[in-house]
Write a protein that holds these residues in place. Structure first.
Motif, PDB file in Angstrom:
ATOM      1  N   ALA A 158       0.828  -1.209   0.000  1.00  0.00           N
ATOM      2  CA  ALA A 158       0.000   0.000   0.000  1.00  0.00           C
ATOM      3  C   ALA A 158       0.863   1.260   0.000  1.00  0.00           C
ATOM      4  O   ALA A 158       0.570   2.230  -0.726  1.00  0.00           O
ATOM      5  CB  ALA A 158      -0.920  -0.007   1.213  1.00  0.00           C
ATOM      6  N   GLN A 159       1.906   1.259   0.801  1.00  0.00           N
ATOM      7  CA  GLN A 159       2.811   2.416   0.845  1.00  0.00           C
ATOM      8  C   GLN A 159       3.511   2.600  -0.502  1.00  0.00           C
ATOM      9  O   GLN A 159       3.648   3.728  -0.995  1.00  0.00           O
ATOM     10  CB  GLN A 159       3.851   2.225   1.952  1.00  0.00           C
ATOM     11  CG  GLN A 159       4.738   3.434   2.179  1.00  0.00           C
ATOM     12  CD  GLN A 159       5.759   3.182   3.271  1.00  0.00           C
ATOM     13  OE1 GLN A 159       6.541   2.232   3.208  1.00  0.00           O
ATOM     14  NE2 GLN A 159       5.736   4.027   4.296  1.00  0.00           N
ATOM     15  N   TYR A 160       3.933   1.508  -1.106  1.00  0.00           N
ATOM     16  CA  TYR A 160       4.582   1.569  -2.424  1.00  0.00           C
ATOM     17  C   TYR A 160       3.609   2.123  -3.466  1.00  0.00           C
ATOM     18  O   TYR A 160       3.967   2.966  -4.303  1.00  0.00           O
ATOM     19  CB  TYR A 160       5.056   0.168  -2.832  1.00  0.00           C
ATOM     20  CG  TYR A 160       5.907   0.143  -4.083  1.00  0.00           C
ATOM     21  CD1 TYR A 160       7.302   0.154  -4.001  1.00  0.00           C
ATOM     22  CD2 TYR A 160       5.329   0.094  -5.352  1.00  0.00           C
ATOM     23  CE1 TYR A 160       8.087   0.131  -5.148  1.00  0.00           C
ATOM     24  CE2 TYR A 160       6.092   0.078  -6.497  1.00  0.00           C
ATOM     25  CZ  TYR A 160       7.469   0.093  -6.389  1.00  0.00           C
ATOM     26  OH  TYR A 160       8.244   0.071  -7.535  1.00  0.00           O
ATOM     27  N   LEU A 206       2.210   5.197   6.401  1.00  0.00           N
ATOM     28  CA  LEU A 206       1.715   4.430   5.254  1.00  0.00           C
ATOM     29  C   LEU A 206       1.098   5.341   4.194  1.00  0.00           C
ATOM     30  O   LEU A 206       1.431   5.258   3.012  1.00  0.00           O
ATOM     31  CB  LEU A 206       0.662   3.409   5.705  1.00  0.00           C
ATOM     32  CG  LEU A 206       1.099   2.228   6.560  1.00  0.00           C
ATOM     33  CD1 LEU A 206      -0.097   1.316   6.822  1.00  0.00           C
ATOM     34  CD2 LEU A 206       2.215   1.442   5.883  1.00  0.00           C
ATOM     35  N   ALA A 207       0.190   6.215   4.631  1.00  0.00           N
ATOM     36  CA  ALA A 207      -0.587   7.025   3.689  1.00  0.00           C
ATOM     37  C   ALA A 207       0.144   8.278   3.225  1.00  0.00           C
ATOM     38  O   ALA A 207      -0.155   8.809   2.163  1.00  0.00           O
ATOM     39  CB  ALA A 207      -1.920   7.418   4.317  1.00  0.00           C
ATOM     40  N   GLN A 208       1.081   8.777   4.038  1.00  0.00           N
ATOM     41  CA  GLN A 208       1.854   9.979   3.716  1.00  0.00           C
ATOM     42  C   GLN A 208       0.943  11.108   3.217  1.00  0.00           C
ATOM     43  O   GLN A 208       1.065  11.577   2.096  1.00  0.00           O
ATOM     44  CB  GLN A 208       2.919   9.641   2.672  1.00  0.00           C
ATOM     45  CG  GLN A 208       3.910   8.579   3.145  1.00  0.00           C
ATOM     46  CD  GLN A 208       4.787   8.062   2.031  1.00  0.00           C
ATOM     47  OE1 GLN A 208       5.230   8.823   1.171  1.00  0.00           O
ATOM     48  NE2 GLN A 208       5.042   6.761   2.022  1.00  0.00           N
ATOM     49  N   PRO A 209       0.013  11.537   4.063  1.00  0.00           N
ATOM     50  CA  PRO A 209      -0.962  12.545   3.621  1.00  0.00           C
ATOM     51  C   PRO A 209      -0.327  13.904   3.350  1.00  0.00           C
ATOM     52  O   PRO A 209       0.652  14.299   3.986  1.00  0.00           O
ATOM     53  CB  PRO A 209      -1.929  12.628   4.801  1.00  0.00           C
ATOM     54  CG  PRO A 209      -1.120  12.210   5.985  1.00  0.00           C
ATOM     55  CD  PRO A 209      -0.198  11.144   5.472  1.00  0.00           C
ATOM     56  N   ASP A 210      -0.906  14.606   2.393  1.00  0.00           N
ATOM     57  CA  ASP A 210      -0.486  15.978   2.091  1.00  0.00           C
ATOM     58  C   ASP A 210      -1.284  16.979   2.913  1.00  0.00           C
ATOM     59  O   ASP A 210      -0.842  18.116   3.114  1.00  0.00           O
ATOM     60  CB  ASP A 210      -0.715  16.263   0.601  1.00  0.00           C
ATOM     61  CG  ASP A 210       0.020  15.273  -0.278  1.00  0.00           C
ATOM     62  OD1 ASP A 210       1.237  15.419  -0.428  1.00  0.00           O
ATOM     63  OD2 ASP A 210      -0.625  14.335  -0.792  1.00  0.00           O
TER      64      ASP A 210
END
Length: 427
Positions: free
Chosen positions: A81-83, A163-167
């Protein structure tokens, strides 16, 4: 096989699944071990039902070249998912909070979908499994992703943000939810604020409700976009908030009347408006999206059944959400008011005190007939005259069958484990 290679196979598939009961043709099945089952045993079934690939972590269940063997299926799902998130490089909005996050997520999704190809967390798939599944549901066609994040202990939001690295991020509120896991309200604030730490460390933007002093304090050093009620310094200022019975707001001289019950939903609506404005959704599209949203899944629903009106808010409950629901119910100027309230879970040492507080808050409400349901907590609270305490849901049913309810307005609220939506069958 490395994650890049697994991802290449994933891209060949139309969907991802962890449940063979919901397998779609050309899906990517991931076998996750549960507390009471080992999904590796369903790998063959998944292929027979149409999965193109199965990812497993037990070599005993290797089938053929369609089988991907890893050391840990859950970890592989999260890494995949992270990828995939990095592969897509799309803007992601993350939401967390003690109350209202699912409703707010749905409102934001409705508004942004008026202008963008938007995908959001389905239901409340918001944990260490649900967030990866949400990320993997995004595709090259997705223009904005919305990820709901839930947590019942510290470091969980931190992990989900990695995991999601939100902006962009928004925390609905800091309430008395999962007190047992967080170790009290201070732990809730610390745990939820892990999102702010991520946003700060990566120079991302936070949406901030100026009505919430904790949000204001915690985001002073962050890039932020603000909203509030009659707040002149806010990026988006709502001038009027009302509820009769549905919540309505006015911003920029545009009145919006929702299908949501309870003034506590005003902040959810205002947050969605602010995010829509940030992403340059036209005002009329914002109005249309909000007025077209119909709540479901036992959240803030107004249901008419026979001669009764029912406020169904039984998806979940904690002391904060219970208190605002009761306060809203008190303000309703109608006769024959009945509250059916169920036990609240995961409160730890605060359980008895918090349930007692709820009972006490209703002690002077002679116009509300109260039914408290649950053997664990409400049954141990100090009894009040004219209140009804039922050890089980079945006890409540027996009582209602003997005392038919008609021409009444009924509030139904309790923790998920109480499943009080079942009361719809008897009221």
């Amino acid at each position: 096989m490395d994650i890049a290679s697994i991802h290449a196979l994933f891209l060949e598939c139309a969907s991802v699944s962890i449940d063979t009961r919901k397998i779609q043709p050309n899906s990517f099945f991931v076998a996750i071990k549960g507390d009471h089952f080992d999904a590796n045993t369903f790998a063959q079934e998944a292929l027979e039902k149409g999965a193109s690939y199965v990812l497993i972590d037990n070599s005993e269940y290797y089938i053929d070249q369609r089988t991907i063997l890893v050391n840990d299926s859950l970890k592989a799902l999260q890494e995949l998912a992270q990828y995939h998130r990095n592969y897509l490089k799309l803007p992601i909005i993350a939401l967390t909070g003690s109350n209202g996050k699912t409703t707010t997520k749905e409102l934001i999704h409705a508004i942004l979908s008026a202008k963008y190809k938007t995908k959001a967390t389905i239901g409340n798939l918001n944990n260490h499994i649900g967030v990866p599944l949400t990320l993997l549901s995004f595709s090259s066609d997705t223009e904005i992703g919305i990820v709901e994040m839930g947590a019942n202990h510290k470091k969980e939001i931190e992990f989900l943000c990695q995991l999601a690295q939100p902006d962009y991020g928004y925390i609905t509120n800091f309430g008395k939810a999962h007190l047992e896991g967080f170790g009290g309200i201070s732990g809730v604030i610390e745990g939820k604020s892990e999102m702010y730490s991520y946003l700060s460390g990566n120079e991302k933007l936070a949406f901030v409700n100026l009505e919430d002093a904790i949000q204001v304090e915690k985001t002073k050093s962050l890039h932020h976009y603000t909203f509030g009620v009659n707040q002149s310094e806010a990026n988006v200022s709502v001038t009027t908030v009302a509820a009769n019975p549905f919540v309505s707001v006015v911003f920029e001289d545009l009145k919006i009347t929702s299908h949501l019950i309870g003034l506590y939903n005003a902040n959810n609506i205002n947050a969605a408006i602010a995010i829509g404005k940030y992403f340059k959704v036209p005002n009329e599209a914002i109005k249309s999206a909000l007025e077209g949203y119909i709540p479901e899944n036992n959240r803030s629903q107004l249901i008419t059944k026979g001669t009764n009106q029912i406020i169904l808010d039984a998806y979940n409950a904690n002391p904060s959400s219970m208190a605002v629901a009761i306060e809203n119910f008190k303000q309703i100027d109608q006769p024959n008011k009945i509250a059916i309230l169920g036990d609240m879970f995961e409160l730890g040492e605060e359980s008895l005190y918090e349930h007692q507080q709820i009972v006490a808050s209703l002690s002077n409400q002679k116009d509300i007939i109260c039914h408290f349901v649950g053997a664990d907590f409400f049954s141990n609270a100090t009894k009040k005259e004219n209140f009804h305490f039922h050890l089980t849901f079945d006890d409540l049913v027996v009582y209602i069958n003997k005392h038919i309810i008609a021409q009444s307005i009924i509030l139904i609220k309790g923790s998920r484990g109480m499943a009080l939506e079942r009361a719809l069958d008897v009221v």
